[in-house]
Design a protein around this motif. Sequence first.
Motif, PDB file in Angstrom:
ATOM      1  N   LEU A 115       0.824  -1.201   0.000  1.00 33.20           N
ATOM      2  CA  LEU A 115       0.000   0.000   0.000  1.00 33.20           C
ATOM      3  C   LEU A 115       0.863   1.257   0.000  1.00 33.20           C
ATOM      4  CD1 LEU A 115      -2.428  -1.357   2.670  1.00 33.20           C
ATOM      5  CD2 LEU A 115      -2.995  -0.985   0.281  1.00 33.20           C
ATOM      6  N   GLY A 116       0.494   2.202  -0.822  1.00 32.51           N
ATOM      7  CA  GLY A 116       1.269   3.430  -0.912  1.00 32.51           C
ATOM      8  C   GLY A 116       0.941   4.382   0.221  1.00 32.51           C
ATOM      9  N   PRO A 117       1.795   5.351   0.471  1.00 36.06           N
ATOM     10  CA  PRO A 117       1.555   6.284   1.563  1.00 36.06           C
ATOM     11  C   PRO A 117       0.412   7.245   1.238  1.00 36.06           C
ATOM     12  CG  PRO A 117       3.498   6.914   0.341  1.00 36.06           C
ATOM     13  CD  PRO A 117       3.043   5.624  -0.239  1.00 36.06           C
ATOM     14  N   SER A 118      -0.295   7.642   2.272  1.00 38.53           N
ATOM     15  CA  SER A 118      -1.372   8.608   2.092  1.00 38.53           C
ATOM     16  C   SER A 118      -0.775  10.009   2.201  1.00 38.53           C
ATOM     17  CB  SER A 118      -2.420   8.395   3.181  1.00 38.53           C
ATOM     18  OG  SER A 118      -3.360   9.429   3.158  1.00 38.53           O
ATOM     19  N   ALA A 119      -1.346  10.957   1.468  1.00 42.50           N
ATOM     20  CA  ALA A 119      -0.786  12.310   1.482  1.00 42.50           C
ATOM     21  C   ALA A 119      -1.317  13.111   2.669  1.00 42.50           C
ATOM     22  CB  ALA A 119      -1.144  13.013   0.187  1.00 42.50           C
ATOM     23  N   LYS A 120      -0.397  13.672   3.437  1.00 42.69           N
ATOM     24  CA  LYS A 120      -0.710  14.575   4.536  1.00 42.69           C
ATOM     25  C   LYS A 120      -1.949  14.178   5.361  1.00 42.69           C
ATOM     26  CE  LYS A 120       1.295  18.584   2.243  1.00 42.69           C
ATOM     27  NZ  LYS A 120       1.036  19.870   1.615  1.00 42.69           N
ATOM     28  N   PRO A 121      -1.886  13.043   6.033  1.00 43.95           N
ATOM     29  CA  PRO A 121      -3.039  12.690   6.860  1.00 43.95           C
ATOM     30  C   PRO A 121      -3.210  13.693   7.988  1.00 43.95           C
ATOM     31  CG  PRO A 121      -1.186  11.248   7.338  1.00 43.95           C
ATOM     32  CD  PRO A 121      -0.791  12.083   6.167  1.00 43.95           C
ATOM     33  N   SER A 122      -4.449  13.959   8.349  1.00 43.30           N
ATOM     34  CA  SER A 122      -4.675  14.909   9.445  1.00 43.30           C
ATOM     35  C   SER A 122      -5.830  14.420  10.308  1.00 43.30           C
ATOM     36  CB  SER A 122      -5.023  16.290   8.883  1.00 43.30           C
ATOM     37  OG  SER A 122      -6.216  16.223   8.137  1.00 43.30           O
ATOM     38  N   CYS A 123      -5.890  14.922  11.514  1.00 36.67           N
ATOM     39  CA  CYS A 123      -7.002  14.568  12.383  1.00 36.67           C
ATOM     40  C   CYS A 123      -7.260  15.722  13.335  1.00 36.67           C
ATOM     41  CB  CYS A 123      -6.714  13.285  13.161  1.00 36.67           C
ATOM     42  SG  CYS A 123      -5.465  13.432  14.426  1.00 36.67           S
ATOM     43  N   GLY A 124      -8.311  15.614  14.081  1.00 35.13           N
ATOM     44  CA  GLY A 124      -8.667  16.667  15.040  1.00 35.13           C
ATOM     45  C   GLY A 124     -10.179  16.757  15.176  1.00 35.13           C
ATOM     46  N   TRP A 125     -10.690  16.158  16.249  1.00 33.60           N
ATOM     47  CA  TRP A 125     -12.136  16.075  16.448  1.00 33.60           C
ATOM     48  C   TRP A 125     -12.774  17.459  16.531  1.00 33.60           C
ATOM     49  CZ3 TRP A 125     -13.913  18.291  20.948  1.00 33.60           C
ATOM     50  CH2 TRP A 125     -12.950  18.564  21.920  1.00 33.60           C
ATOM     51  N   HIS A 126     -11.989  18.442  17.002  1.00 33.13           N
ATOM     52  CA  HIS A 126     -12.536  19.791  17.170  1.00 33.13           C
ATOM     53  C   HIS A 126     -12.819  20.463  15.826  1.00 33.13           C
ATOM     54  CE1 HIS A 126      -8.144  19.812  17.173  1.00 33.13           C
ATOM     55  NE2 HIS A 126      -8.270  20.894  16.437  1.00 33.13           N
ATOM     56  N   GLN A 127     -12.383  19.819  14.733  1.00 37.98           N
ATOM     57  CA  GLN A 127     -12.627  20.408  13.408  1.00 37.98           C
ATOM     58  C   GLN A 127     -14.014  20.059  12.858  1.00 37.98           C
ATOM     59  OE1 GLN A 127      -9.132  20.450  10.635  1.00 37.98           O
ATOM     60  NE2 GLN A 127      -8.326  18.958  12.080  1.00 37.98           N
ATOM     61  N   ILE A 128     -14.711  19.125  13.542  1.00 35.29           N
ATOM     62  CA  ILE A 128     -16.068  18.769  13.092  1.00 35.29           C
ATOM     63  C   ILE A 128     -17.012  19.892  13.514  1.00 35.29           C
ATOM     64  CG2 ILE A 128     -17.903  17.042  13.214  1.00 35.29           C
ATOM     65  CD1 ILE A 128     -15.830  15.040  14.220  1.00 35.29           C
ATOM     66  N   ARG A 129     -17.783  20.380  12.568  1.00 33.62           N
ATOM     67  CA  ARG A 129     -18.734  21.462  12.896  1.00 33.62           C
ATOM     68  C   ARG A 129     -20.170  20.937  12.812  1.00 33.62           C
ATOM     69  NH1 ARG A 129     -15.754  25.596  13.706  1.00 33.62           N
ATOM     70  NH2 ARG A 129     -13.980  26.142  12.401  1.00 33.62           N
ATOM     71  N   PHE A 130     -20.925  21.236  13.873  1.00 28.68           N
ATOM     72  CA  PHE A 130     -22.335  20.817  13.933  1.00 28.68           C
ATOM     73  C   PHE A 130     -23.230  22.051  13.768  1.00 28.68           C
ATOM     74  CE2 PHE A 130     -20.107  17.492  16.204  1.00 28.68           C
ATOM     75  CZ  PHE A 130     -20.751  16.334  15.802  1.00 28.68           C
ATOM     76  N   TYR A 131     -24.241  21.922  12.936  1.00 25.48           N
ATOM     77  CA  TYR A 131     -25.235  22.984  12.765  1.00 25.48           C
ATOM     78  C   TYR A 131     -26.563  22.445  13.302  1.00 25.48           C
ATOM     79  CZ  TYR A 131     -21.587  24.890   9.764  1.00 25.48           C
ATOM     80  OH  TYR A 131     -20.383  25.358   9.284  1.00 25.48           O
ATOM     81  N   ASP A 132     -26.766  22.680  14.592  1.00 28.56           N
ATOM     82  CA  ASP A 132     -27.887  22.058  15.305  1.00 28.56           C
ATOM     83  C   ASP A 132     -29.245  22.374  14.686  1.00 28.56           C
ATOM     84  OD1 ASP A 132     -25.678  21.682  16.859  1.00 28.56           O
ATOM     85  OD2 ASP A 132     -26.738  21.897  18.758  1.00 28.56           O
ATOM     86  N   SER A 133     -29.444  23.622  14.325  1.00 28.36           N
ATOM     87  CA  SER A 133     -30.777  24.047  13.883  1.00 28.36           C
ATOM     88  C   SER A 133     -31.215  23.350  12.591  1.00 28.36           C
ATOM     89  CB  SER A 133     -30.818  25.565  13.707  1.00 28.36           C
ATOM     90  OG  SER A 133     -29.825  25.943  12.774  1.00 28.36           O
ATOM     91  N   VAL A 134     -30.261  22.945  11.779  1.00 34.95           N
ATOM     92  CA  VAL A 134     -30.619  22.320  10.502  1.00 34.95           C
ATOM     93  C   VAL A 134     -30.162  20.858  10.399  1.00 34.95           C
ATOM     94  CG1 VAL A 134     -30.753  24.433   9.139  1.00 34.95           C
ATOM     95  CG2 VAL A 134     -28.533  23.355   9.523  1.00 34.95           C
ATOM     96  N   GLY A 135     -29.556  20.338  11.470  1.00 36.39           N
ATOM     97  CA  GLY A 135     -29.117  18.939  11.462  1.00 36.39           C
ATOM     98  C   GLY A 135     -28.044  18.659  10.437  1.00 36.39           C
ATOM     99  N   GLN A 136     -27.114  19.597  10.307  1.00 39.75           N
ATOM    100  CA  GLN A 136     -26.047  19.407   9.319  1.00 39.75           C
ATOM    101  C   GLN A 136     -24.679  19.341   9.993  1.00 39.75           C
ATOM    102  OE1 GLN A 136     -26.687  22.681   6.522  1.00 39.75           O
ATOM    103  NE2 GLN A 136     -27.745  21.260   5.146  1.00 39.75           N
ATOM    104  N   VAL A 137     -23.773  18.661   9.314  1.00 38.79           N
ATOM    105  CA  VAL A 137     -22.412  18.490   9.833  1.00 38.79           C
ATOM    106  C   VAL A 137     -21.437  18.860   8.722  1.00 38.79           C
ATOM    107  CG1 VAL A 137     -20.744  16.841  10.773  1.00 38.79           C
ATOM    108  CG2 VAL A 137     -23.159  16.624  11.348  1.00 38.79           C
ATOM    109  N   GLU A 138     -20.336  19.496   9.124  1.00 44.27           N
ATOM    110  CA  GLU A 138     -19.334  19.903   8.129  1.00 44.27           C
ATOM    111  C   GLU A 138     -17.951  19.392   8.522  1.00 44.27           C
ATOM    112  OE1 GLU A 138     -18.941  24.118   7.710  1.00 44.27           O
ATOM    113  OE2 GLU A 138     -17.600  23.963   5.980  1.00 44.27           O
ATOM    114  N   LEU A 139     -17.298  18.783   7.556  1.00 41.06           N
ATOM    115  CA  LEU A 139     -15.915  18.354   7.761  1.00 41.06           C
ATOM    116  C   LEU A 139     -14.999  19.170   6.867  1.00 41.06           C
ATOM    117  CD1 LEU A 139     -16.244  14.439   7.624  1.00 41.06           C
ATOM    118  CD2 LEU A 139     -16.365  15.931   9.617  1.00 41.06           C
TER     119      LEU A 139
END
Lengths: 308, 111
Positions: A115-139
Amino acid sequence: MLHEFHFRAMNTDVGIWLWNPSRQVDRLMQHAMQRFEEAEAELSRFRPDSGLSRLNAAAGLGPQTVSPLLWTALNRAVEAARQTLGLFDPTVLDLLRAAGYDRSFELLDSSSDTLGPSAKPSCGWHQIRFYDSVGQVELPAGVGIDLGGIAKGWTVDRVAVSLATHGPVLVDAGGDIRAVGMPGGEPWPVAVQDPFDETRDCAVLALNGGAVATSSIGRRRWQRNGQTMHHLIDPRTGQPSDSDLHTVTVLADTAEEAEVSAKTVLMLGTQAGASWLKRRDLRGLLIDRRGREHSVGTLPIYTMLEIA
Amino acid sequence: MTNTAMQKPAPRRKSKTNSAVWKSGLLALSLATVVGGTTLLGQADAAQQAVAQQPAAQVLVVERQPSGELLIRQDPPATSSFRSSTSSLNSVPTLPQRPAFRRPITRTRGS
Protein backbone atom coordinates in the motif's frame (compact mmCIF):
# COMPACT_ATOMS: atom_id res chain seq x y z
CA MET A 1 -35.72 -19.82 29.69
CA LEU A 2 -32.53 -18.43 28.24
CA HIS A 3 -32.76 -17.48 24.58
CA GLU A 4 -29.54 -17.17 22.63
CA PHE A 5 -29.26 -15.54 19.23
CA HIS A 6 -26.20 -15.20 17.01
CA PHE A 7 -25.54 -13.34 13.80
CA ARG A 8 -22.90 -11.22 12.09
CA ALA A 9 -23.10 -7.46 11.86
CA MET A 10 -20.69 -4.54 11.86
CA ASN A 11 -17.92 -6.88 10.74
CA THR A 12 -18.10 -8.89 13.93
CA ASP A 13 -19.93 -11.71 15.67
CA VAL A 14 -22.96 -10.59 17.66
CA GLY A 15 -24.55 -12.65 20.43
CA ILE A 16 -27.70 -11.86 22.40
CA TRP A 17 -28.87 -13.70 25.52
CA LEU A 18 -32.37 -12.95 26.77
CA TRP A 19 -33.95 -14.45 29.90
CA ASN A 20 -37.63 -14.61 29.13
CA PRO A 21 -40.32 -17.21 29.96
CA SER A 22 -41.84 -17.01 26.49
CA ARG A 23 -40.78 -19.44 23.80
CA GLN A 24 -41.58 -16.89 21.12
CA VAL A 25 -38.94 -14.19 21.08
CA ASP A 26 -38.11 -14.38 17.38
CA ARG A 27 -39.75 -11.02 16.71
CA LEU A 28 -37.64 -9.36 19.41
CA MET A 29 -34.46 -10.90 18.07
CA GLN A 30 -35.28 -9.89 14.51
CA HIS A 31 -35.84 -6.35 15.73
CA ALA A 32 -32.46 -6.37 17.51
CA MET A 33 -30.77 -7.66 14.40
CA GLN A 34 -32.37 -4.89 12.34
CA ARG A 35 -30.97 -2.30 14.73
CA PHE A 36 -27.47 -3.63 14.16
CA GLU A 37 -27.99 -3.69 10.42
CA GLU A 38 -29.30 -0.12 10.42
CA ALA A 39 -26.28 1.01 12.41
CA GLU A 40 -23.90 -0.73 10.05
CA ALA A 41 -25.66 0.65 6.98
CA GLU A 42 -25.38 4.20 8.27
CA LEU A 43 -22.21 4.27 10.38
CA SER A 44 -19.75 2.00 8.56
CA ARG A 45 -16.84 3.62 6.74
CA PHE A 46 -16.46 0.49 4.65
CA ARG A 47 -19.85 0.83 2.98
CA PRO A 48 -19.59 3.40 0.22
CA ASP A 49 -23.33 4.12 0.44
CA SER A 50 -23.43 4.68 4.21
CA GLY A 51 -24.26 8.09 5.63
CA LEU A 52 -20.79 8.24 7.14
CA SER A 53 -19.07 7.45 3.83
CA ARG A 54 -21.11 10.16 2.10
CA LEU A 55 -20.14 12.64 4.80
CA ASN A 56 -16.46 11.69 4.54
CA ALA A 57 -16.61 12.04 0.77
CA ALA A 58 -18.06 15.52 1.19
CA ALA A 59 -15.24 16.80 3.42
CA GLY A 60 -14.37 20.31 2.34
CA LEU A 61 -17.64 20.74 0.45
CA GLY A 62 -19.57 22.56 3.17
CA PRO A 63 -22.33 21.48 5.61
CA GLN A 64 -24.08 18.18 4.84
CA THR A 65 -27.45 16.97 6.08
CA VAL A 66 -27.08 13.71 8.01
CA SER A 67 -29.57 11.19 9.36
CA PRO A 68 -30.65 11.37 13.02
CA LEU A 69 -28.75 8.11 13.66
CA LEU A 70 -25.50 9.49 12.26
CA TRP A 71 -26.07 12.84 13.97
CA THR A 72 -26.39 11.16 17.36
CA ALA A 73 -23.44 8.84 16.81
CA LEU A 74 -21.23 11.78 15.76
CA ASN A 75 -22.25 13.73 18.82
CA ARG A 76 -21.44 10.74 21.05
CA ALA A 77 -18.03 10.43 19.41
CA VAL A 78 -17.21 14.12 19.82
CA GLU A 79 -18.33 14.01 23.44
CA ALA A 80 -16.02 11.02 24.01
CA ALA A 81 -13.17 12.96 22.42
CA ARG A 82 -13.88 15.87 24.73
CA GLN A 83 -13.97 13.59 27.80
CA THR A 84 -10.65 11.98 26.89
CA LEU A 85 -9.00 15.26 25.87
CA GLY A 86 -8.63 13.93 22.37
CA LEU A 87 -7.00 10.59 23.21
CA PHE A 88 -10.08 9.06 21.68
CA ASP A 89 -10.44 10.81 18.36
CA PRO A 90 -12.98 9.80 15.67
CA THR A 91 -11.08 11.77 13.04
CA VAL A 92 -8.13 9.39 12.76
CA LEU A 93 -9.49 7.96 9.52
CA ASP A 94 -6.73 9.37 7.32
CA LEU A 95 -4.12 8.17 9.78
CA LEU A 96 -5.64 4.70 9.70
CA ARG A 97 -5.59 4.77 5.92
CA ALA A 98 -2.02 6.02 5.97
CA ALA A 99 -1.14 3.11 8.23
CA GLY A 100 -2.67 0.76 5.68
CA TYR A 101 -6.08 0.04 7.24
CA ASP A 102 -8.02 1.27 4.24
CA ARG A 103 -10.56 -1.51 3.82
CA SER A 104 -12.58 -3.92 5.93
CA PHE A 105 -10.10 -6.00 7.92
CA GLU A 106 -11.35 -9.24 6.36
CA LEU A 107 -10.21 -7.88 3.00
CA LEU A 108 -6.86 -6.66 4.29
CA ASP A 109 -3.93 -8.88 3.47
CA SER A 110 -2.18 -9.05 6.83
CA SER A 111 1.17 -9.60 5.14
CA SER A 112 0.65 -6.99 2.44
CA ASP A 113 3.32 -4.41 2.10
CA THR A 114 2.15 -2.87 -1.11
CA LEU A 115 0.00 0.00 0.00
CA GLY A 116 1.27 3.43 -0.91
CA PRO A 117 1.55 6.28 1.56
CA SER A 118 -1.37 8.61 2.09
CA ALA A 119 -0.79 12.31 1.48
CA LYS A 120 -0.71 14.58 4.54
CA PRO A 121 -3.04 12.69 6.86
CA SER A 122 -4.68 14.91 9.44
CA CYS A 123 -7.00 14.57 12.38
CA GLY A 124 -8.67 16.67 15.04
CA TRP A 125 -12.14 16.07 16.45
CA HIS A 126 -12.54 19.79 17.17
CA GLN A 127 -12.63 20.41 13.41
CA ILE A 128 -16.07 18.77 13.09
CA ARG A 129 -18.73 21.46 12.90
CA PHE A 130 -22.33 20.82 13.93
CA TYR A 131 -25.23 22.98 12.76
CA ASP A 132 -27.89 22.06 15.30
CA SER A 133 -30.78 24.05 13.88
CA VAL A 134 -30.62 22.32 10.50
CA GLY A 135 -29.12 18.94 11.46
CA GLN A 136 -26.05 19.41 9.32
CA VAL A 137 -22.41 18.49 9.83
CA GLU A 138 -19.33 19.90 8.13
CA LEU A 139 -15.91 18.35 7.76
CA PRO A 140 -12.93 20.39 6.57
CA ALA A 141 -11.00 19.05 3.60
CA GLY A 142 -8.67 16.22 4.55
CA VAL A 143 -10.61 15.20 7.68
CA GLY A 144 -12.32 11.83 7.75
CA ILE A 145 -14.27 10.06 10.47
CA ASP A 146 -14.07 6.48 11.68
CA LEU A 147 -16.79 5.57 14.19
CA GLY A 148 -15.72 1.89 14.38
CA GLY A 149 -15.51 0.99 18.06
CA ILE A 150 -17.75 3.66 19.52
CA ALA A 151 -20.52 2.92 17.01
CA LYS A 152 -20.37 -0.73 18.00
CA GLY A 153 -20.49 0.02 21.73
CA TRP A 154 -23.26 2.52 21.30
CA THR A 155 -25.33 0.07 19.24
CA VAL A 156 -24.79 -2.67 21.83
CA ASP A 157 -26.14 -0.29 24.49
CA ARG A 158 -29.16 0.69 22.40
CA VAL A 159 -30.11 -2.91 21.66
CA ALA A 160 -29.57 -4.07 25.24
CA VAL A 161 -31.69 -1.28 26.69
CA SER A 162 -34.50 -1.85 24.20
CA LEU A 163 -34.57 -5.62 24.90
CA ALA A 164 -34.40 -5.16 28.65
CA THR A 165 -38.12 -4.38 28.82
CA HIS A 166 -38.63 -8.08 27.98
CA GLY A 167 -36.25 -9.50 30.58
CA PRO A 168 -32.64 -9.54 31.71
CA VAL A 169 -30.43 -9.37 28.65
CA LEU A 170 -26.79 -9.44 27.60
CA VAL A 171 -25.59 -8.23 24.21
CA ASP A 172 -22.10 -8.93 22.91
CA ALA A 173 -20.67 -7.50 19.69
CA GLY A 174 -17.11 -8.69 19.20
CA GLY A 175 -16.27 -8.38 22.88
CA ASP A 176 -18.12 -5.12 23.57
CA ILE A 177 -20.64 -6.37 26.10
CA ARG A 178 -23.61 -4.77 27.85
CA ALA A 179 -25.86 -6.45 30.39
CA VAL A 180 -29.12 -5.14 31.80
CA GLY A 181 -30.56 -7.04 34.75
CA MET A 182 -29.63 -10.49 35.98
CA PRO A 183 -31.38 -13.73 35.01
CA GLY A 184 -33.09 -14.99 38.16
CA GLY A 185 -30.79 -12.80 40.20
CA GLU A 186 -27.75 -14.64 38.83
CA PRO A 187 -24.88 -12.53 37.44
CA TRP A 188 -23.80 -13.16 33.85
CA PRO A 189 -20.48 -15.04 33.66
CA VAL A 190 -18.27 -13.27 31.12
CA ALA A 191 -14.71 -14.40 30.49
CA VAL A 192 -11.76 -12.16 29.72
CA GLN A 193 -9.81 -13.86 26.96
CA ASP A 194 -6.08 -14.27 27.43
CA PRO A 195 -4.62 -12.15 24.60
CA PHE A 196 -1.55 -14.37 24.37
CA ASP A 197 -3.41 -17.68 24.35
CA GLU A 198 -6.92 -17.54 22.93
CA THR A 199 -7.71 -21.00 24.30
CA ARG A 200 -7.65 -19.77 27.89
CA ASP A 201 -9.18 -16.99 29.95
CA CYS A 202 -7.53 -14.57 32.35
CA ALA A 203 -10.64 -14.34 34.50
CA VAL A 204 -14.37 -14.88 34.54
CA LEU A 205 -16.24 -11.75 35.54
CA ALA A 206 -19.64 -11.66 37.26
CA LEU A 207 -21.57 -9.03 35.36
CA ASN A 208 -24.64 -7.95 37.30
CA GLY A 209 -25.51 -5.26 34.80
CA GLY A 210 -23.23 -2.69 33.25
CA ALA A 211 -20.71 -3.28 30.55
CA VAL A 212 -17.26 -4.54 29.70
CA ALA A 213 -15.08 -3.99 26.65
CA THR A 214 -11.53 -4.81 25.62
CA SER A 215 -9.03 -3.08 23.37
CA SER A 216 -5.94 -4.87 22.19
CA ILE A 217 -3.06 -4.36 19.83
CA GLY A 218 -3.03 -8.14 19.34
CA ARG A 219 -5.86 -8.02 16.83
CA ARG A 220 -6.20 -6.31 13.47
CA ARG A 221 -2.48 -6.28 12.82
CA TRP A 222 -0.76 -6.12 9.48
CA GLN A 223 2.67 -5.48 8.00
CA ARG A 224 3.66 -2.20 6.39
CA ASN A 225 7.12 -1.25 5.20
CA GLY A 226 8.53 -4.06 7.30
CA GLN A 227 6.75 -2.84 10.43
CA THR A 228 3.91 -4.49 12.32
CA MET A 229 0.98 -2.10 12.39
CA HIS A 230 -2.28 -2.21 14.37
CA HIS A 231 -5.52 -0.30 14.26
CA LEU A 232 -5.22 1.70 17.50
CA ILE A 233 -3.84 5.01 16.34
CA ASP A 234 -2.53 7.41 18.96
CA PRO A 235 -3.70 10.88 17.85
CA ARG A 236 -0.73 12.45 19.67
CA THR A 237 1.76 10.77 17.36
CA GLY A 238 -0.35 9.81 14.40
CA GLN A 239 1.13 6.31 14.68
CA PRO A 240 -0.16 3.01 16.09
CA SER A 241 0.02 3.17 19.89
CA ASP A 242 3.41 2.18 21.29
CA SER A 243 2.55 2.30 24.99
CA ASP A 244 3.63 -0.55 27.26
CA LEU A 245 0.11 -2.01 27.22
CA HIS A 246 -0.98 -4.89 25.02
CA THR A 247 -4.61 -5.37 26.08
CA VAL A 248 -6.99 -3.41 28.29
CA THR A 249 -10.37 -4.54 29.63
CA VAL A 250 -12.59 -1.96 31.29
CA LEU A 251 -15.83 -2.33 33.26
CA ALA A 252 -18.17 0.65 32.99
CA ASP A 253 -21.85 1.50 33.04
CA THR A 254 -22.21 1.36 29.26
CA ALA A 255 -20.46 -0.47 26.45
CA GLU A 256 -19.74 2.87 24.81
CA GLU A 257 -17.93 4.15 27.90
CA ALA A 258 -16.09 0.85 28.38
CA GLU A 259 -14.96 0.85 24.73
CA VAL A 260 -13.74 4.44 24.77
CA SER A 261 -12.04 4.00 28.15
CA ALA A 262 -10.25 0.81 27.10
CA LYS A 263 -8.81 2.53 24.02
CA THR A 264 -7.79 5.59 26.02
CA VAL A 265 -6.05 3.56 28.73
CA LEU A 266 -4.25 1.47 26.13
CA MET A 267 -2.72 4.62 24.69
CA LEU A 268 -1.87 6.08 28.09
CA GLY A 269 0.08 3.04 29.26
CA THR A 270 -0.02 1.19 32.57
CA GLN A 271 0.67 3.94 35.09
CA ALA A 272 -1.18 6.86 33.53
CA GLY A 273 -3.96 4.54 32.38
CA ALA A 274 -4.52 3.13 35.87
CA SER A 275 -4.67 6.66 37.28
CA TRP A 276 -7.12 7.67 34.56
CA LEU A 277 -9.43 4.77 35.47
CA LYS A 278 -9.22 5.49 39.20
CA ARG A 279 -10.10 9.13 38.70
CA ARG A 280 -13.29 8.01 36.91
CA ASP A 281 -14.06 5.29 39.46
CA LEU A 282 -13.77 2.62 36.76
CA ARG A 283 -12.36 -0.87 37.11
CA GLY A 284 -10.14 -2.66 34.66
CA LEU A 285 -7.61 -5.36 33.86
CA LEU A 286 -4.49 -4.09 32.13
CA ILE A 287 -2.13 -6.55 30.47
CA ASP A 288 1.23 -5.20 29.41
CA ARG A 289 3.36 -6.34 26.48
CA ARG A 290 5.27 -8.71 28.74
CA GLY A 291 2.03 -10.42 29.72
CA ARG A 292 1.88 -9.04 33.26
CA GLU A 293 -1.61 -8.37 34.58
CA HIS A 294 -2.48 -5.20 36.52
CA SER A 295 -5.91 -4.97 38.16
CA VAL A 296 -7.42 -1.55 38.77
CA GLY A 297 -10.17 -1.67 41.39
CA THR A 298 -11.73 -4.89 42.60
CA LEU A 299 -12.85 -7.04 39.71
CA PRO A 300 -16.12 -8.94 40.24
CA ILE A 301 -14.99 -12.53 39.82
CA TYR A 302 -17.61 -15.16 39.01
CA THR A 303 -17.55 -18.29 41.15
CA MET A 304 -18.81 -21.39 39.39
CA LEU A 305 -19.19 -24.85 40.80
CA GLU A 306 -17.95 -26.33 37.59
CA ILE A 307 -16.24 -24.82 34.61
CA ALA A 308 -15.97 -27.22 31.73
CA MET B 1 -35.91 -13.04 116.92
CA THR B 2 -38.35 -15.93 116.76
CA ASN B 3 -40.29 -14.20 114.12
CA THR B 4 -37.17 -13.59 112.24
CA ALA B 5 -36.05 -17.22 112.67
CA MET B 6 -39.41 -18.50 111.50
CA GLN B 7 -39.46 -16.23 108.53
CA LYS B 8 -35.98 -17.12 107.26
CA PRO B 9 -36.71 -20.63 105.81
CA ALA B 10 -39.51 -19.30 103.61
CA PRO B 11 -37.27 -17.32 101.22
CA ARG B 12 -34.89 -20.29 101.05
CA ARG B 13 -37.75 -22.58 99.98
CA LYS B 14 -38.83 -20.01 97.44
CA SER B 15 -35.25 -19.72 96.06
CA LYS B 16 -35.00 -23.51 95.70
CA THR B 17 -38.29 -23.59 93.81
CA ASN B 18 -37.23 -20.72 91.52
CA SER B 19 -33.93 -22.42 90.81
CA ALA B 20 -35.67 -25.63 89.82
CA VAL B 21 -38.06 -23.79 87.56
CA TRP B 22 -35.22 -21.82 86.01
CA LYS B 23 -33.18 -24.96 85.40
CA SER B 24 -36.15 -26.76 83.90
CA GLY B 25 -36.75 -23.81 81.62
CA LEU B 26 -33.15 -23.75 80.53
CA LEU B 27 -33.22 -27.47 79.89
CA ALA B 28 -36.40 -27.15 77.84
CA LEU B 29 -34.97 -24.24 75.91
CA SER B 30 -31.77 -26.17 75.15
CA LEU B 31 -33.80 -29.15 74.06
CA ALA B 32 -35.98 -26.97 71.83
CA THR B 33 -32.89 -25.34 70.32
CA VAL B 34 -31.33 -28.71 69.53
CA VAL B 35 -34.55 -30.09 68.05
CA GLY B 36 -35.26 -26.87 66.13
CA GLY B 37 -31.72 -26.60 64.86
CA THR B 38 -31.70 -30.19 63.67
CA THR B 39 -34.98 -29.62 61.84
CA LEU B 40 -33.71 -26.43 60.22
CA LEU B 41 -30.47 -28.10 59.18
CA GLY B 42 -32.45 -30.93 57.66
CA GLN B 43 -34.60 -28.48 55.73
CA ALA B 44 -31.59 -26.50 54.56
CA ASP B 45 -29.92 -29.71 53.43
CA ALA B 46 -33.05 -30.72 51.53
CA ALA B 47 -33.27 -27.28 49.93
CA GLN B 48 -29.61 -27.45 48.96
CA GLN B 49 -30.16 -30.87 47.39
CA ALA B 50 -33.17 -29.48 45.59
CA VAL B 51 -31.14 -26.61 44.12
CA ALA B 52 -28.31 -28.94 43.21
CA GLN B 53 -30.71 -31.24 41.39
CA GLN B 54 -32.64 -28.44 39.76
CA PRO B 55 -32.67 -28.87 36.01
CA ALA B 56 -30.37 -26.68 33.95
CA ALA B 57 -32.21 -23.84 32.28
CA GLN B 58 -33.36 -24.65 28.81
CA VAL B 59 -31.51 -22.61 26.22
CA LEU B 60 -33.01 -21.87 22.85
CA VAL B 61 -30.22 -21.07 20.42
CA VAL B 62 -30.98 -19.37 17.13
CA GLU B 63 -28.19 -18.83 14.63
CA ARG B 64 -28.54 -16.96 11.39
CA GLN B 65 -26.64 -18.78 8.68
CA PRO B 66 -24.73 -16.85 5.99
CA SER B 67 -27.52 -17.92 3.62
CA GLY B 68 -29.98 -16.02 5.82
CA GLU B 69 -31.60 -19.23 7.05
CA LEU B 70 -32.28 -19.49 10.78
CA LEU B 71 -30.89 -22.54 12.53
CA ILE B 72 -32.72 -23.28 15.78
CA ARG B 73 -31.69 -25.80 18.43
CA GLN B 74 -32.51 -26.41 22.06
CA ASP B 75 -29.92 -27.00 24.71
CA PRO B 76 -30.54 -29.15 26.66
CA PRO B 77 -33.15 -30.97 24.57
CA ALA B 78 -36.74 -30.33 25.61
CA THR B 79 -37.22 -34.04 26.24
CA SER B 80 -34.70 -34.15 29.05
CA SER B 81 -36.52 -35.20 32.20
CA PHE B 82 -36.08 -34.36 35.84
CA ARG B 83 -36.91 -36.78 38.63
CA SER B 84 -37.05 -36.11 42.32
CA SER B 85 -35.70 -38.88 44.50
CA THR B 86 -37.24 -37.83 47.79
CA SER B 87 -40.56 -36.37 48.75
CA SER B 88 -38.92 -33.18 49.98
CA LEU B 89 -37.96 -32.38 46.40
CA ASN B 90 -41.48 -32.50 45.08
CA SER B 91 -41.96 -28.85 45.84
CA VAL B 92 -39.12 -27.89 43.48
CA PRO B 93 -40.69 -26.01 40.56
CA THR B 94 -40.41 -27.75 37.21
CA LEU B 95 -39.19 -24.57 35.52
CA PRO B 96 -35.88 -23.29 36.91
CA GLN B 97 -35.96 -19.88 38.48
CA ARG B 98 -32.44 -19.09 37.39
CA PRO B 99 -30.05 -20.30 34.72
CA ALA B 100 -27.43 -22.82 35.77
CA PHE B 101 -24.30 -21.33 34.22
CA ARG B 102 -21.56 -23.92 34.09
CA ARG B 103 -19.19 -21.92 31.94
CA PRO B 104 -18.87 -18.31 30.75
CA ILE B 105 -21.54 -17.48 28.21
CA THR B 106 -19.21 -15.27 26.23
CA ARG B 107 -15.80 -13.59 26.30
CA THR B 108 -14.61 -10.04 26.03
CA ARG B 109 -11.62 -9.83 23.73
CA GLY B 110 -9.65 -7.28 21.85
CA SER B 111 -11.52 -5.89 18.90
